[in-house]
Design a protein around this motif. Structure first.
Motif: not given
Length: 516
Positions: A163-166, A350-352, A401-405
């Motif tokens: 996700t950080l990569g994205s 999202m990554a966080i 997006t923050g909670l999606n993954s």
């Protein structure tokens, strides 16, 4: 607590020690996907805008994304069918090579059908999501390299870093588009700028190939232990080699034959020249694949999960990040650099959030973590078209997006926990295939709605479908027992060790289930 103690606690609590313990192979798998998601994030920002700059209609853009996902379905099915047999590292290397091929097509061509062929064959992400054939192989590899106590943490970091990569990819894409516009000036068009952006896709494909080459044989699958007719144990690799060598001999002097054939009556010996041959190579491939070996114990659970995931994937396909970018650009007239900033922050959030997924799963359970983190994201999708200001739309996008993954790592761990180890690649492959298949219809539906000025309806329908998926997960799986197969395997192994006079107990799978 001292500062050193706090650091150690955080190191363990957020699963960094689990990632470290699994070794370099896991790190290379994670880094390979991070590079791939960097490329996917970069293309998700520009793909719909690129097609629009070529004066293709919204309906054609939606069809393009659908057909790309159809290609992903076929590749996902093929990859899951042959991955353990051909070799997981080879499949992942092939994924990088196909990324290079696809990127080159988009650098040099503008014809709709050539671009479509390049996207279908070359696994370009037309939606920004990882619906391609290689994620299931990676998740199966990580599940193979981890234990029940470390698996969720490692899979969560697998999602976090990608996700950080994205996030970095979409930010770099926005800035690069703005930079290339300035340096190309009147000499180039916006289409030329988009063409140049696909060199990023080529570079990330090369990096993926390098990381696949660095992985060791530990990543490959090993057949479950079988008993020969004389009662001896054997372990056979998926390529047909035994654990002690390619061939063995028996008392009659049979040499040069695989050990599992020695002593087998010719009538039932699959290696005997008199045994019937499969009708064709495809039939043989299917019979030898893991698909035919999914047990009756696993099947009821995974079938229910597949139905729910197909529903969720249909929703994701309708409102993919690429289409969401396109919606924002059309509704508010936002520039690529501004969209890049928005999506980069979204991916960063999202990554966080995914960092906390492993910790939450240990306390709430896998299913509760999946549902209670994904449900607010689904509600945000449902409400997304309502605001008429950029600010409120962005807030809902951040919630989505923050909670999606946060459910992705626990979901992969859940699949690994409820099926037998030898079934994981097949089950994860079918899961990826069905998710991609569910996503294929979405872009065309959204393209049709966008072409008739009803783009906003796609978000309403997608939000409702996602909420149905969340509620279905909770009511069907919340009380399901986890790790039953690994516990049984561990008990059997411990018993065999004890009967053999070993001084040390073997405990491969009997760790306390902290996740259920």
């Amino acid at each position: 607590m001292s500062s050193t103690g706090t650091v150690k606690w955080l190191y363990r609590e957020f699963g960094v020690d689990s990632v470290y313990q699994t070794g370099p192979d896991t790190w290379f798998v994670i880094l390979a996907r991070t590079c791939r998601m960097f490329a996917f994030g970069a293309t998700s920002l520009i793909i719909a805008l690129f097609m629009s700059s070529l004066h293709y209609s919204d309906l054609k853009i939606g069809l393009f994304m659908t057909m790309t996902l159809v290609g992903d379905v076929a590749l996902s099915l093929l990859a899951a069918l042959v991955a353990d047999r051909v070799g997981r590292r080879r499949i992942l290397f092939l994924g990088g090579a196909l990324m290079v091929l696809s990127g080159m097509v988009f650098v040099f061509f503008e014809n709709y059908w050539i671009l479509l062929l390049g996207a279908v064959v070359g696994v370009i992400s037309a939606t920004g999501g990882d619906f391609g054939p290689f994620r299931s192989v990676e998740e199966s590899t990580i599940s193979h390299l981890t234990t029940p106590s470390t698996r969720t943490d490692v899979l969560s970091w697998y999602v976090t870093t990608s996700t950080l990569g994205s996030a970095v990819g979409v930010e770099v894409a926005g800035r690069m588009v703005n930079f290339l516009k300035k340096i190309m000036g009147v000499r180039g068009t916006i289409t030329d700028v988009y063409h140049a952006m696909f060199w990023v896709y080529v570079a990330m494909g090369i990096m993926t190939m390098i990381f696949a080459c660095l992985m060791s044989r530990r990543c490959e699958a090993v057949e479950p232990v079988e008993l020969d007719v004389d009662g001896s144990r054997q372990t056979e690799s998926l390529l047909g080699a035994t654990s002690t060598g390619e061939t063995s001999s028996n008392q009659d002097g049979d040499k040069g034959r695989p050990s599992h054939c020695v002593g087998t009556p010719p009538k039932h010996n699959r290696c005997s020249p008199s045994s019937p041959e499969p009708q064709n190579w495809l039939h043989k491939l299917w019979n030898d694949s893991k698909f035919t070996k999914i047990s009756s114990d696993s099947r009821p659970v995974v079938v229910k999960l597949w139905i729910l995931l197909a529903i969720d994937s249909l929703a994701d396909g309708m409102v993919s990040y690429a289409l969401t970018n396109y919606y924002l650009a059309r509704k508010f007239g936002l520039a690529e650099s501004y969209l890049g900033d928005i999506m980069s922050i979204s991916y960063l959030l999202m990554a966080i959030s995914t960092i906390f997924a492993g910790s939450l799963a240990r306390r709430l359970g896998l299913i509760n973590t999946m549902v209670f983190t994904h449900l607010p994201s689904s509600i945000a999708v449902l409400l997304f078209p309502i605001p008429q200001s950029v600010g409120m739309s962005i807030i809902l996008l951040f919630i989505r997006t923050g909670l999606n993954s946060m459910d992705q790592g626990p979901r992969a761990a859940f699949i690994a926990a409820v099926v037998k180890p030898e079934e994981r690649t097949a089950v994860m492959g079918i899961t990826a295939t069905l998710r991609t298949l569910g996503s294929t219809i979405g872009p065309s539906l959204t393209g049709f709605l966008a072409n008739t000025d009803m783009f906003w309806i796609a978000f309403i329908v997608a939000g409702a479908l996602r909420i149905g998926y969340d509620l279905g997960l909770f009511f069907l799986f919340v009380d399901l027992k986890m790790h039953a197969h690994e516990q049984i395997d561990g008990l059997v192994q411990a018993g065999e060790t004890a009967s053999g006079g070993s001084e040390h107990a073997v405990n491969r799978g009997t760790a306390t289930d902290e996740l259920s």
